[in-house]
Design a protein around this motif. Structure first.
Motif, short mmCIF file in Angstrom:
data_model
loop_
_atom_site.label_atom_id
_atom_site.label_comp_id
_atom_site.label_asym_id
_atom_site.label_seq_id
_atom_site.Cartn_x
_atom_site.Cartn_y
_atom_site.Cartn_z
N VAL A 9 61.58 -1.42 -4.83
CA VAL A 9 61.24 -1.18 -6.25
C VAL A 9 62.42 -0.54 -6.99
O VAL A 9 63.16 0.26 -6.41
CB VAL A 9 59.98 -0.28 -6.39
CG1 VAL A 9 58.76 -1.00 -5.89
CG2 VAL A 9 60.17 1.04 -5.66
N CYS A 11 62.44 1.77 -9.07
CA CYS A 11 62.32 3.21 -9.28
C CYS A 11 62.57 3.99 -7.99
O CYS A 11 62.46 5.22 -7.98
CB CYS A 11 60.95 3.55 -9.82
SG CYS A 11 59.61 3.08 -8.71
N CYS A 41 61.00 0.04 -15.19
CA CYS A 41 59.94 -0.90 -14.76
C CYS A 41 60.17 -2.30 -15.30
O CYS A 41 59.56 -3.26 -14.80
CB CYS A 41 58.58 -0.44 -15.26
SG CYS A 41 58.05 1.16 -14.67
N CYS A 44 60.87 -4.90 -12.79
CA CYS A 44 60.15 -4.72 -11.52
C CYS A 44 59.13 -5.83 -11.29
O CYS A 44 58.25 -6.06 -12.13
CB CYS A 44 59.45 -3.37 -11.50
SG CYS A 44 58.57 -3.06 -9.95
N ARG A 47 54.69 -4.71 -10.45
CA ARG A 47 53.84 -3.89 -11.33
C ARG A 47 52.38 -3.89 -10.88
O ARG A 47 51.73 -2.86 -10.89
CB ARG A 47 53.95 -4.40 -12.76
CG ARG A 47 55.31 -4.11 -13.35
CD ARG A 47 55.29 -4.52 -14.80
NE ARG A 47 56.60 -4.96 -15.20
CZ ARG A 47 56.82 -5.89 -16.12
NH1 ARG A 47 55.81 -6.49 -16.71
NH2 ARG A 47 58.04 -6.23 -16.43
N CYS A 50 51.99 -1.80 -7.87
CA CYS A 50 52.16 -0.40 -8.27
C CYS A 50 50.83 0.14 -8.82
O CYS A 50 50.36 1.21 -8.42
CB CYS A 50 53.27 -0.33 -9.31
SG CYS A 50 53.63 1.31 -9.92
N GLY A 66 53.43 0.85 -13.06
CA GLY A 66 53.18 -0.55 -13.41
C GLY A 66 53.69 -0.95 -14.79
O GLY A 66 53.05 -1.75 -15.47
N GLY A 67 54.82 -0.42 -15.18
CA GLY A 67 55.40 -0.84 -16.48
C GLY A 67 54.68 -0.23 -17.68
O GLY A 67 54.88 -0.68 -18.81
S1 SF4 Z 1 56.29 -0.83 -11.91
FE1 SF4 Z 1 55.90 0.84 -10.49
S2 SF4 Z 1 57.09 0.31 -8.70
FE2 SF4 Z 1 57.91 -0.90 -10.37
S3 SF4 Z 1 59.57 0.31 -11.22
FE3 SF4 Z 1 57.75 0.80 -12.39
S4 SF4 Z 1 56.90 2.61 -11.40
FE4 SF4 Z 1 58.36 1.68 -9.97
#
Ligand code: SF4
Ligand SMILES: [Zn+2]
Length: 145
Positions: A9, A11, A41, A44, A47, A50, A66-67
């Motif tokens: 991920v 993050c 996010c 990513c 999501r 997440c 999850g964005g």
């Molecule tokens: S959606 Fe969740 S896993 Fe993906 S970057 Fe954002 S916080 Fe991190």
């Protein structure tokens, strides 16, 4: 081991996605604190995973998942291309050893675990006892009036 999507991920290794309560005192402050992290996010692909893991709505989550930016489990900001389908959260199971836990076992087609069975039995006894008490209570009420 379970799936390792968390290893890739965007993050990963970054802080500040789940601030503690003492770090902000309003949605505005939360936006200021976490809003800039939303861009992480953006690309990513996980999501939905997440959200299914954090369960922000049910957990009344504050922070980024999850964005979306969540405040008390409600989305207050989001990256541009979010989809409602990403919001599905598995339902939290009721705690074992409670009547709700026993009902959850039934709902999932399982036989209740020993502590749920006992909780259901105790609840049943309590219900029967309170039912048995009711007529006396009524008589008492009549006697007073
Ligand atoms: S959606 Fe969740 S896993 Fe993906 S970057 Fe954002 S916080 Fe991190
Ligand atoms: Zn149980």
């Amino acid at each position: 081991m379970s799936s390792d999507w968390t290893l890739s991920v965007p993050c990963r290794g970054r802080n500040g996605f789940a601030p503690s309560d003492d770090q902000f005192n309003s949605d505005r402050a939360l936006r200021r604190l976490c809003g800039p992290l939303l861009t992480v996010c953006g690309p990513c692909p996980f999501r939905a995973e997440c959200i299914a893991t954090v369960m922000p709505a049910q957990a009344k989550f504050d922070g980024i998942a999850g964005g979306r930016l969540w405040s008390n489990g409600v989305v207050i900001d989001a990256v541009d291309d979010v989809f409602d389908e990403e919001l599905a959260e598995p339902k939290l199971r009721a705690t074992c050893g409670t009547e709700a836990g026993a009902k959850d076992h039934a709902r999932h087609g399982e036989s209740a675990c020993p502590s749920c069975r006992q909780a259901a039995r105790e609840m049943d006894v309590r219900r029967k006892t309170s039912k048995a008490r009711q007529p006396k209570q009524l008589q008492l009420d009549f006697a007073i009036t």
